[in-house]
Write a protein that holds these residues in place. Sequence first.
Motif, short mmCIF file in Angstrom:
data_model
loop_
_atom_site.label_atom_id
_atom_site.label_comp_id
_atom_site.label_asym_id
_atom_site.label_seq_id
_atom_site.Cartn_x
_atom_site.Cartn_y
_atom_site.Cartn_z
N SER A 488 0.83 -1.21 0.00
CA SER A 488 0.00 0.00 0.00
C SER A 488 0.86 1.26 0.00
O SER A 488 1.65 1.48 0.92
N SER A 489 0.69 2.12 -1.02
CA SER A 489 1.56 3.29 -1.19
C SER A 489 1.00 4.51 -0.47
O SER A 489 0.64 5.52 -1.07
N LEU A 490 0.91 4.40 0.85
CA LEU A 490 0.38 5.45 1.72
C LEU A 490 1.49 6.41 2.14
O LEU A 490 2.65 6.00 2.29
N ASP A 491 1.12 7.67 2.39
CA ASP A 491 2.08 8.65 2.91
C ASP A 491 2.12 8.50 4.43
O ASP A 491 1.32 9.10 5.15
N TRP A 492 3.05 7.69 4.92
CA TRP A 492 3.06 7.33 6.35
C TRP A 492 3.40 8.52 7.25
O TRP A 492 3.08 8.50 8.44
N ASP A 493 4.04 9.57 6.70
CA ASP A 493 4.33 10.75 7.52
C ASP A 493 3.05 11.47 7.92
O ASP A 493 3.05 12.26 8.87
N ARG A 494 1.97 11.21 7.20
CA ARG A 494 0.70 11.87 7.50
C ARG A 494 -0.27 10.92 8.24
O ARG A 494 -1.46 11.23 8.35
N ALA A 495 0.23 9.79 8.70
CA ALA A 495 -0.64 8.82 9.39
C ALA A 495 -1.29 9.47 10.61
O ALA A 495 -0.66 10.21 11.37
N CYS A 496 -2.57 9.18 10.81
CA CYS A 496 -3.34 9.78 11.90
C CYS A 496 -4.01 8.70 12.74
O CYS A 496 -4.44 7.67 12.22
N PHE A 497 -4.12 8.97 14.02
CA PHE A 497 -4.85 8.11 14.94
C PHE A 497 -5.99 8.94 15.51
O PHE A 497 -5.78 10.11 15.88
N THR A 498 -7.19 8.40 15.55
CA THR A 498 -8.36 9.22 15.91
C THR A 498 -8.30 9.76 17.34
O THR A 498 -9.09 10.65 17.68
N MET A 499 -7.37 9.26 18.18
CA MET A 499 -7.23 9.81 19.54
C MET A 499 -6.03 10.75 19.65
O MET A 499 -5.71 11.23 20.73
N ASP A 500 -5.35 11.01 18.51
CA ASP A 500 -4.25 11.98 18.52
C ASP A 500 -4.80 13.35 18.92
O ASP A 500 -5.98 13.65 18.68
#
Length: 1320
Positions: A488-500
């Motif tokens: 999966s070619s996701l931009d991991w630097d922009r990964a988000c967690f809904t409790m962030d």
Amino acid sequence: MASVLCRKRRLKPGTRCSFIASDGHSCGCVCVLTELTSLSVSFKEMTTLYVSPHPDDFRSLLALLAAEYGPSSRPQIITEDPPASLNARSRPALVLAAAGDGDSLVSGATAVSWYLAFQGKRAGLDAKQQSQVWQWLSFADNELTPVSCAVVFPLMGVTGVDKKLQQTSRAELMRVLKVLDQALAPRTYLVGESITLADMAVATAVLLPFKYALEPSDRKAVTNVTRWFTTCINQPQFLKVLGEIVLCEKMVPVTPKTNAATNAVNGSPAADSPGAPANSPPKTEAQLKKEAKKREKLEKFQQKKEMEAKKKTQPPSEKAKPEKKELGVITYNITTPAGEKKDVVSPLPDSYSPQYVEAAWYPWWEKQGFFKPEYGRKSISEENAKGIFMMCIPPPNVTGSLHLGHALTNAIQDCLTRWHRMRGETTLWNPGCDHAGIATQVVVEKKLMREKGMSRHDLGRENFIREVWKWKNEKGDRIYHQLKKLGSSLDWDRACFTMDPKLSYAVQEAFIRMHDEGVIYRSKRLVNWSCTLNSAISDIEVDKKELAGRTLLPVPGYKEKIEFGVLVSFAYKVDGSDEEVIVATTRIETMLGDTAVAVHPADARYQHLKGKMVLHPFCDRKMPIVFDDFVDMSFGTGAVKITPAHDHNDYEVGERHNLAFINILDENGLLINVPPPFLGMKRFEARKAVLQALKDRGQFKEIKDNPMVVPVCSRSKDIVEPLLKPQWYVDCRDMGKEAADAVREGRLKIIPDHHLKTWFNWLDNIKDWCISRQLWWGHRIPAYFITVNDPSVKPGEDMDGHYWVSGRSEEEAREKAAKRFNVSADKITLRQDEDVLDTWFSSGIFPFSIFGWPNENEDLQVFYPGTLLETGHDILFFWVARMVMMGLKLTGKLPFKEVYLHAVVRDAHGRKMSKSLGNVIDPLDVITGISLEGLHAQLMDSNLDPVEVERAQQGQKSDYPNGIPECGTDALRFALCAYTSQGRDINLDVNRILGYRHFCNKLWNAVKFAMKTLGDNFVPSEKVQLSGEESVSDRWILSRLSAAVTLCDAGFKAYDFPTITTAIYNFWLYELCDIYLESVKPVFSKAEEDSTSQRQALVCRQTLYTCLEVGLRLLSPLMPFVTEELYQRLPRRKPQSDPPSICVTSYPTTEEFCWNSEEVDRDMEFIMTIVKTIRSLRADYNLTKTRADCYLQCIDSATVSLVQKYSLQIQTLSYSQAVIPLTANQPVPEGCAVAIASDRCTVNLMLKGLIDVEKEVAKLMTKKGDLEKQMEKLREKMGKNDYKEKVPVKVQEQDAEKLRQSQIELEKVKEAMDNFRKMI
């Protein structure tokens, strides 16, 4: 006699069919005119099925299989001959007991199996499928059975051994199986998505070859057939009839066996020959002597074989040649630091291996920043004429591990993302993870109890939340690693967690704004309550368990199972009279909370009870008899007990009639507000107690089975209770209308459009959304209950929204409260709501919360609104609709322009994925492979009870008898995309994925061969363009390449993934590998002969390079790993400026590749018809190594010119000695085998001295007869008086053309027959 239709030919009623199959056996069908399916005898009246007891009688086995798949009342099986009075000359025969008319008979394997399969709904779901089943039956009868028998019967001693004939038959069998193999390449089963009579007939037709003749090397040549056959024979019904089938290892004569089919037939062994009539006459003395000699020879042969085997075990006298071993797993062993580029200088391994190919590429892609929208540009705000593509991932649960649903979602999303990126768009696929409130809390609570023996209440809220964060930091990124494994070619630097913090702030802001506006409000209503979780749950977390009647179910907190699926009737006494009203309920304990009895206003039985009351038997409560339209007069007594506080329908009745709402359950499921002895009882213990108390009072009436649906909490497996609770709700009326209008007005597009009806139905009838959850893990609701320390202000109640205020902090909330009640802030006391928000609330704002909303920033400005939302149709309401509603409400913009909804993944049999069925498959097991024992071991680690484990293991054994082979990521992704044509559900056959791994191997070998052909010094031209010197083969393959580019472009734009996969698969496999690479081999072999040959070879190399390079780019979005591995080995057109990776190289466009020529395609299609005809002739006469001259007699000079133009291609692809085109007037030399390629060309293959002339004449006689019948029918049709008036002109033209072509073919057949007769 009953009416039966013979498919081979239509005869007069009662006439015996004279059809003789090539195996020497008669058809055995009694032929009459009426269709089988019109038999008036019902299946229940069926009495007897007569079959042969021989274990290899495939005709009887077919009938037994059809019976096994039939309804529950199967016929009695008898292995003796049918009574003489029935006049049944062959088995199988089916005797139907028809009321009053004597017995009816259906005989012959095809007729019997069709009748049985039709009754069992296995003959096709509709007319189209039934037609397809008939075609496969014909294929089994006329194509497979004759050659199967010709190959196997000599081994079984049924017929004599003729080595030449056996070789010819074996070649023909492989030819027919390859036709079947090609048909099965994109399918799990022959017709539809489940076993039909087509599979049964074809499987039994190839049963004997698979058992006795097809060696491992043969089976490798037809992998799709082998995969399909293995799937069939491991179905429970096949196993019951056939037993365990051992596939052939070495083709040797077969020792006669006793009956092995007793699984399905209770009969004694007999000596019937397989496929022969079961009631043949007694053998003569001469025949018996002949058989004795045959057995003696067979015994000697076996002794010889044993001696040879013994010799093999002795030490060889001289060094033996090493046996060729199958290649195992190949791994990448070159040390490559994480993020560094993989070695592409070392030679490619001999064969494709997923472990080798998939190593090291992903970390390099990630480190190079290929997946970031910033790649190749200074800033994301920089203007990009090609546009922007933004899509956010449907955030998987932090507790989750990858399943096939995730794999499908990510395969589709990554293909789209990679395609848009290769098109040059500013591309972002944003990853994220959901905090999964209930699921995560349950996991951590279980961990706490297991490791420390503590509950969350022992720890306290703050300490428990710390434990959850600790668990999340340790385990929560597991699913991210799995997504990377899928490519999966996701931009991991922009990964988000809904409790962030960023997302939590957005959630808080959304709640406050909507609360201040009055869209979020407080109310006391019925919710889905889980007593085990002590929380309300959403509809998606409620499983609907269907019960057929009385069922005992396990319930958390109870030692014994609880009874459900029964209807209890009891009586209420009418106040002031001796009358009683009988009511019924499936939840007898809830009668303690009854506050009325309802009847229909038009029910005459209860009109005299208007204004009356009934008495509650266990307290002094008097309950009104109310009249309400919702009551069904025809159900039961027409009187219904009303429990407004514990039933959704009763709640509405209570509201309409202003009834009392008495809550009898607390949050733990204990009884409250009820009289002793029920007070404090657990709810299901009270069920028994109430029932007994009613019996003691004489008010119990009856108890009976009742089909019902039981709501079960998917998280805790507890029985869900409707419970009255004060909660926070979202008013969805206006928001729902806006979301529906956005689609109606075309501003939002939903694909495919068959989901529109569901979308509108839900939004047009939307109910308010309960967003409170009684959990600790999640976004705590920023709402505060106000207590005013001032005697002038009366105290508020919990459900009164006026006494609730929301705020970003307690200080802000206090100021709001003071202002509302016009008092000073020091007189306000606040209590924050203990509850958290429904997880879907934070998911609903995910498309803009990930970009920092409500704070303005570059990401929010550039990437919101997004382009596309891709997800499964099962969360259309729970997530998609709520994102649209909340996006419009909070930002005034739609969160995306399009919604693409993919299907739900089911198993190969169409069943929902379920651990208890053993059909839940981890995609990583498909990628890396797993043994059957490994699958079993996974079940042992689950929470299934022993009975479910046993059932699940049986399911695994049936579906994956040899485990799951290593398929690799690329094959899995390609298969999932290819499957998306199946509509709302995908029936995924893991075995079919293996076929795409073989495709990867074909790709691998093609590129290896091509690179060797190109040579080390090859330099591709800087621009992709035609030189004008291309050969006919070059122009054709470039035309097909352009067609593939066009199809892929259209497919991606329309989200039509099967079109893309089919176009690429066909180009690589059937066009580039099977035709082009083979046809240009002479060009390269003669490359050094002269300057012209050198120039031609150079042009051919440029064409080959273009096909490889463009073909890999077309495939890259679907198969990123293997295409990167192979692309890196190719030379570059512009080494200094070309992109470093295929994933950031441009995707082929229709503007660049516009060489599609219908004329060239049409010509090559005609040439391939000729080639296939020659190949077929060669196979007929077993010309495996011998080249023969080929004379092509053409209808006109234009066809002669065309054949001359492609003569080298014909010669090469058909393995011919010479290709000589002839005009219609030129004579054909004597001694040729003749086959008609089309009405334009007849193939004459010089076989003088190599063929059986009489056999050829017989074939042509049959062809002649078929053509004459066809023409006679056409002439009869065209000769009718009203033909010209009633038949459309287009059809008339087609009929005339068919007649013309048939006439030409007939003349050619007659000519060929004359030619052969000259050879006799």
